[in-house]
Design a protein around this motif. Structure first.
Motif, PDB file in Angstrom:
ATOM      1  N   THR A 328       0.859  -1.084  -0.071  1.00  0.00           N
ATOM      2  CA  THR A 328      -0.132   0.074  -0.093  1.00  0.00           C
ATOM      3  C   THR A 328       0.689   1.210   0.068  1.00  0.00           C
ATOM      4  OG1 THR A 328      -0.316   0.025   2.483  1.00  0.00           O
ATOM      5  CG2 THR A 328      -2.097  -1.254   1.188  1.00  0.00           C
ATOM      6  N   ASP A 329       2.032   1.171   0.166  1.00  0.00           N
ATOM      7  CA  ASP A 329       2.968   2.166   0.238  1.00  0.00           C
ATOM      8  C   ASP A 329       3.794   2.801  -1.154  1.00  0.00           C
ATOM      9  OD1 ASP A 329       4.354  -0.218   0.345  1.00  0.00           O
ATOM     10  OD2 ASP A 329       6.251   1.007   1.562  1.00  0.00           O
ATOM     11  N   VAL A 330       3.409   2.011  -2.134  1.00  0.00           N
ATOM     12  CA  VAL A 330       4.203   2.252  -3.565  1.00  0.00           C
ATOM     13  C   VAL A 330       3.760   3.532  -4.012  1.00  0.00           C
ATOM     14  CG1 VAL A 330       4.680   1.256  -5.719  1.00  0.00           C
ATOM     15  CG2 VAL A 330       4.341  -0.369  -3.926  1.00  0.00           C
ATOM     16  N   ASP A 331       4.573   4.248  -4.802  1.00  0.00           N
ATOM     17  CA  ASP A 331       4.365   5.432  -5.238  1.00  0.00           C
ATOM     18  C   ASP A 331       3.702   5.334  -6.780  1.00  0.00           C
ATOM     19  OD1 ASP A 331       4.292   7.891  -6.291  1.00  0.00           O
ATOM     20  OD2 ASP A 331       6.199   8.075  -6.528  1.00  0.00           O
ATOM     21  N   THR A 332       2.631   5.439  -6.758  1.00  0.00           N
ATOM     22  CA  THR A 332       1.922   5.092  -8.308  1.00  0.00           C
ATOM     23  C   THR A 332       1.723   6.410  -9.053  1.00  0.00           C
ATOM     24  OG1 THR A 332      -0.193   5.244  -7.150  1.00  0.00           O
ATOM     25  CG2 THR A 332       0.778   3.121  -7.306  1.00  0.00           C
ATOM     26  N   SER A 333       2.465   7.212  -8.863  1.00  0.00           N
ATOM     27  CA  SER A 333       2.126   8.724  -9.464  1.00  0.00           C
ATOM     28  C   SER A 333       2.509   8.538 -10.869  1.00  0.00           C
ATOM     29  CB  SER A 333       3.045   9.660  -8.627  1.00  0.00           C
ATOM     30  OG  SER A 333       4.155   9.731  -8.882  1.00  0.00           O
ATOM     31  N   ALA A 334       3.255   7.703 -11.440  1.00  0.00           N
ATOM     32  CA  ALA A 334       3.484   7.551 -12.900  1.00  0.00           C
ATOM     33  C   ALA A 334       2.566   6.540 -13.606  1.00  0.00           C
ATOM     34  CB  ALA A 334       5.029   6.946 -13.068  1.00  0.00           C
ATOM     35  N   PHE A 335       1.886   5.828 -12.715  1.00  0.00           N
ATOM     36  CA  PHE A 335       0.748   4.732 -13.209  1.00  0.00           C
ATOM     37  C   PHE A 335      -0.278   5.629 -14.057  1.00  0.00           C
ATOM     38  CE2 PHE A 335       1.479   0.910 -10.774  1.00  0.00           C
ATOM     39  CZ  PHE A 335       2.705   1.023 -10.445  1.00  0.00           C
ATOM     40  N   THR A 336      -0.982   4.885 -14.777  1.00  0.00           N
ATOM     41  CA  THR A 336      -2.042   5.464 -15.717  1.00  0.00           C
ATOM     42  C   THR A 336      -3.056   5.953 -14.318  1.00  0.00           C
ATOM     43  OG1 THR A 336      -3.552   3.496 -15.685  1.00  0.00           O
ATOM     44  CG2 THR A 336      -1.887   4.035 -17.610  1.00  0.00           C
ATOM     45  N   PRO A 337      -4.121   6.894 -14.844  1.00  0.00           N
ATOM     46  CA  PRO A 337      -5.054   7.439 -13.693  1.00  0.00           C
ATOM     47  C   PRO A 337      -6.008   6.510 -13.413  1.00  0.00           C
ATOM     48  CG  PRO A 337      -4.814   9.047 -15.607  1.00  0.00           C
ATOM     49  CD  PRO A 337      -3.866   7.908 -16.085  1.00  0.00           C
ATOM     50  N   PHE A 338      -6.249   5.442 -14.273  1.00  0.00           N
ATOM     51  CA  PHE A 338      -7.174   4.150 -14.022  1.00  0.00           C
ATOM     52  C   PHE A 338      -6.327   3.385 -13.143  1.00  0.00           C
ATOM     53  CE2 PHE A 338      -8.023  -0.238 -15.097  1.00  0.00           C
ATOM     54  CZ  PHE A 338      -9.380  -0.338 -14.550  1.00  0.00           C
ATOM     55  N   LEU A 339      -5.277   3.122 -13.182  1.00  0.00           N
ATOM     56  CA  LEU A 339      -4.563   2.262 -12.109  1.00  0.00           C
ATOM     57  C   LEU A 339      -4.634   2.919 -11.008  1.00  0.00           C
ATOM     58  CD1 LEU A 339      -1.914   0.431 -14.144  1.00  0.00           C
ATOM     59  CD2 LEU A 339      -3.969  -0.519 -13.179  1.00  0.00           C
ATOM     60  N   GLN A 340      -4.094   4.312 -10.789  1.00  0.00           N
ATOM     61  CA  GLN A 340      -4.246   5.016  -9.494  1.00  0.00           C
ATOM     62  C   GLN A 340      -5.332   5.143  -8.833  1.00  0.00           C
ATOM     63  OE1 GLN A 340      -2.289   9.064  -9.914  1.00  0.00           O
ATOM     64  NE2 GLN A 340      -1.335   8.378 -11.910  1.00  0.00           N
ATOM     65  N   GLU A 341      -6.478   5.021  -9.693  1.00  0.00           N
ATOM     66  CA  GLU A 341      -7.832   4.930  -8.700  1.00  0.00           C
ATOM     67  C   GLU A 341      -8.094   3.642  -8.368  1.00  0.00           C
ATOM     68  OE1 GLU A 341     -11.196   6.370 -11.271  1.00  0.00           O
ATOM     69  OE2 GLU A 341     -10.332   8.014 -11.644  1.00  0.00           O
ATOM     70  N   GLN A 342      -7.754   2.666  -9.207  1.00  0.00           N
ATOM     71  CA  GLN A 342      -7.620   1.040  -8.444  1.00  0.00           C
ATOM     72  C   GLN A 342      -6.803   1.019  -7.307  1.00  0.00           C
ATOM     73  OE1 GLN A 342     -10.219  -0.156 -10.121  1.00  0.00           O
ATOM     74  NE2 GLN A 342      -9.399  -1.781 -11.189  1.00  0.00           N
ATOM     75  N   GLN A 343      -5.623   1.620  -7.506  1.00  0.00           N
ATOM     76  CA  GLN A 343      -4.883   1.552  -6.129  1.00  0.00           C
ATOM     77  C   GLN A 343      -5.521   2.190  -4.753  1.00  0.00           C
ATOM     78  OE1 GLN A 343      -2.525  -0.377  -5.350  1.00  0.00           O
ATOM     79  NE2 GLN A 343      -1.045   0.680  -3.896  1.00  0.00           N
ATOM     80  N   THR A 344      -6.087   3.476  -4.929  1.00  0.00           N
ATOM     81  CA  THR A 344      -6.895   4.312  -4.119  1.00  0.00           C
ATOM     82  C   THR A 344      -8.074   3.132  -3.508  1.00  0.00           C
ATOM     83  OG1 THR A 344      -6.233   6.321  -4.899  1.00  0.00           O
ATOM     84  CG2 THR A 344      -8.234   6.130  -3.487  1.00  0.00           C
ATOM     85  N   ALA A 345      -8.862   2.507  -4.438  1.00  0.00           N
ATOM     86  CA  ALA A 345      -9.861   1.837  -4.066  1.00  0.00           C
ATOM     87  C   ALA A 345      -9.481   0.579  -3.174  1.00  0.00           C
ATOM     88  CB  ALA A 345     -10.623   1.127  -5.357  1.00  0.00           C
TER      89      ALA A 345
END
Length: 398
Positions: A328-345
């Motif tokens: 849960t602590d991985v920096d996903t700022s370079a991921f696609t917006p969709f995957l960033q939303e998936q990570q938040t969920a």
């Protein structure tokens, strides 16, 4: 078909996998690049085999297992656990910060009787409902307000009866897509506790819920396209991109085709919500790295598994794979917006159910029987009869 490459030098180990080409191959290359930078004196021999499970079992029987291999965790590993061939990797977890940053669902999939046997590497969510933004707006639909699988069936019937739109493409050429739909409906209509009961040897006690979920899937099929029995996942996904339906249910891997299309932009042309009734639940498919209990390279194995479970390793792998990290602590700022939303969920989820269809929630023999049951279902559309098959497959006391 197999390939073999090597990274690093000096002390050597072997990884067996089936990630060749595409996003899987790119993800593994990124993981190895990071590992070699962190551990230049440790070598991993990378061996790919498309018949991975068969090769691993054959190697184990020959008493020459790979040091580590990539496989679904959870109950998929139960035959290996029963045969006492899995390595104890508890020290890898306890000597790092992994326990702190993995949620309960991935940790559960990695353990048997309190002993860690795997290191989850990536997560795919299976309970996504994708939708065509423009069609939804044209129909006056807010997909987020559909609050249950049964309510979704009613909406699909309304679309079919009152409009010229196709409500949802439903590929059935392979029984696993039907099985995945059924388990998602079961989760959404009857909740996580019932879902767990069904997968934990209490299916007979939840037979009515099993029948009900099958009946709802039957209702989806009634308003699906006429070629549904011959429609593949890939074909259905391409047709969704082309605007043929309002909705499409699938794991987040389906979104790879959306991001590759120049005329199908996230938020403008397509979007997603949790499948009705599953908000707050993150139903998971995942890959993990597994260690054999007999290895000549224990230090190499521990070093590699520690990197697989690290934030750096998971960032590199998942960014290329189109999945999210179980940490849960991985920096996903370079991921696609969709995957960033998936990570938040994922981080905000109240539970992370282990997928039946993808082998985490059931044993391999049960999965085979369930796929057979779904093949029967698309022939008969008889929820009562097929529920008996499902109970027989899942409930050892039935």
């Amino acid at each position: 078909m197999s390939r073999s490459t090597s990274i690093g030098g000096g002390e050597s180990g072997e990884l067996l996998h089936r990630l060749v080409g595409g996003d899987g191959g790119a993800a593994l290359d990124a993981l190895f690049e990071g590992f070699s930078q962190r551990h230049p004196d440790v070598s991993m021999n990378d061996v790919a085999d498309e018949n991975l499970s068969l090769e691993v079992k054959s190697r184990i029987l020959k008493e020459s297992p790979p040091d580590v291999w990539m496989e679904w965790p959870g109950k998929n590993l139960k035959p290996y656990e029963d045969a006492s061939v899995l390595g104890d990797v508890t020290a890898v977890w306890e000597d790092s910060d992994m326990e702190q940053y993995y949620l309960d669902g991935p940790r559960e999939a990695a353990t048997f009787d309190g002993t860690y046997r795997a290191v989850p590497l990536n997560i795919h969510r299976i309970n996504n409902l994708f939708y065509d933004v423009r069609q939804a707006e044209e129909l006056g639909l807010d997909p987020a307000t559909i609050d249950s699988p049964r309510a979704f069936a009613e909406e699909l019937r309304r679309i079919d009866a009152e409009t010229d739109h196709t409500g949802m493409l439903f590929p059935m050429k392979n029984p696993w897509t039907v099985l995945q739909m059924w388990e998602t409906v079961l989760l959404g209509e009857h909740g996580h506790e019932t879902f767990r009961g069904v997968t934990d040897d209490a299916a007979a006690a939840h037979r009515r819920a099993i029948v009900d979920a099958l009946d709802i899937v039957r209702q989806y099929a009634e308003v699906a396209t006429e070629d549904k029995l011959y429609l593949s996942l890939t074909g259905a996904n391409e047709r969704f991109v082309d605007g043929e339906s309002v909705f499409f249910h699938q794991g987040d891997w389906a979104a790879g085709a959306y991001t590759e299309s120049a005329q199908f932009d996230y938020g403008t042309h397509w979007d997603h919500v949790p499948f009705p009734g599953t908000d707050g639940l993150y139903a998971m498919n995942m890959d993990a790295v597994i260690a054999a209990n007999a290895t000549d390279n224990p230090e190499t194995v521990s070093t590699f598994l520690s990197y697989v479970g690290s934030a750096d390793g998971q960032k590199r792998f998942n960014q290329k794979k189109g999945s999210i990290p179980p940490r849960t602590d991985v920096d996903t700022s370079a991921f696609t917006p969709f995957l960033q939303e998936q990570q938040t969920a994922f981080q905000q989820s109240t539970a992370q159910p282990l997928s039946i269809t993808h082998g985490l929630g059931v044993r391999p023999d049960q999965l085979i029987e369930l796929k057979t049951a779904m093949s029967s279902f698309v022939s008969s559309w008889d929820p009562e009869a097929v529920a008996d098959e499902v109970v027989a497959a899942l409930d050892t006391s039935a």
